[in-house]
Design an enzyme around this catalytic site. Structure first.
Site, PDB file in Angstrom:
ATOM      1  N   HIS A  45      77.722   7.360   3.117  1.00 61.00           N
ATOM      2  CA  HIS A  45      78.591   6.205   3.390  1.00 61.00           C
ATOM      3  C   HIS A  45      78.464   5.223   2.227  1.00 61.00           C
ATOM      4  O   HIS A  45      77.599   5.393   1.369  1.00 61.00           O
ATOM      5  CB  HIS A  45      78.220   5.552   4.729  1.00 61.00           C
ATOM      6  N   HIS A  47      78.690   1.159   0.482  1.00 61.53           N
ATOM      7  CA  HIS A  47      78.533  -0.293   0.626  1.00 61.53           C
ATOM      8  C   HIS A  47      79.210  -0.993  -0.537  1.00 61.53           C
ATOM      9  O   HIS A  47      79.206  -0.501  -1.667  1.00 61.53           O
ATOM     10  CB  HIS A  47      77.049  -0.680   0.624  1.00 61.53           C
ATOM     11  N   GLU A  51      73.556  -2.674  -2.476  1.00 55.47           N
ATOM     12  CA  GLU A  51      72.448  -3.307  -1.755  1.00 55.47           C
ATOM     13  C   GLU A  51      71.210  -3.396  -2.625  1.00 55.47           C
ATOM     14  O   GLU A  51      70.312  -4.165  -2.341  1.00 55.47           O
ATOM     15  CB  GLU A  51      72.153  -2.525  -0.475  1.00 55.47           C
TER      16      GLU A  51
HETATM   17 ZN   LIG Z   1      73.757   2.329   3.783  1.00 53.11          ZN
END
Ligand SMILES: [Zn+2]
Length: 181
Positions: A45, A47, A51
């Protein structure tokens, strides 16, 4: 640094807009070896923004390849995504991602997860927690030191669906602020 032992197949099973992110799910057969523990590739997935930071630098996006061992432990391979040359696999994901939250649909057969890896598989390895809900699970993090490049138009298309779905980077927290040596 030990070599990252990835044994991924070349296709994804399904693609889903789950309300938190765009995710691709994988069928059996792709795995990662960490020491002598085998982790199966479950899903990837995305982001926006990244992050993790490396050397104080943030990236437009980050991919998380989530693996699980027989015993239930998780190992996540993080790939930082910079804007530059188009990445054909990510381009296909953006073209075929469901615009609204809903059930998983068959993924385009041309989406090769291996095409979303940098040439060099150097990485940082540290224990941490999962950044998407639930956040409590303990995870082996393997953050690749080299980013991949993706088209800025593809980042913009993803950002139309998810302009901000990263947990804020915590300053002075070694889990999120890493330095390459
Ligand atoms: Zn993640």
């Amino acid at each position: 640094m030990p070599v990252l032992k990835l044994n991924w197949g070349k296709g994804a099973d399904t693609i889903v807009n789950n309300g938190h992110t765009i995710q691709l799910n994988f069928a059996e057969g792709s795995s990662l070896m960490l020491g002598n523990v085998k982790y199966k590739l479950l899903q990837v997935h995305f982001h926006r923004p990244s992050e993790h930071m490396i050397g104080g630098k943030n990236f437009p996006m980050e991919a998380h390849f989530v693996h699980r061992s027989e015993a239930g432990g998780l190992a996540v391979v993080g790939v930082l995504m910079a804007e530059g040359k188009p990445n054909p696999a990510f381009g296909k994901i953006v073209k075929t991602m469901p615009a609204a939250e809903g059930p998983a649909v068959k993924a385009d057969a041309g989406i090769d997860p291996r095409a979303m890896l940098p040439q060099r598989l150097g990485y940082f390895h540290y224990p941490g927690s999962l950044t998407t809900p639930p956040c409590s699970e303990v995870v082996e993090w393997l953050l690749l030191t080299d980013p991949i490049q993706v088209a800025s138009a593809d980042v913009a298309a993803f950002a139309k669906l998810y302009p901000m779905n990263a947990r804020p980077v915590q300053k002075d927290n070694r889990r999120y602020v890493l330095r390459s040596t």
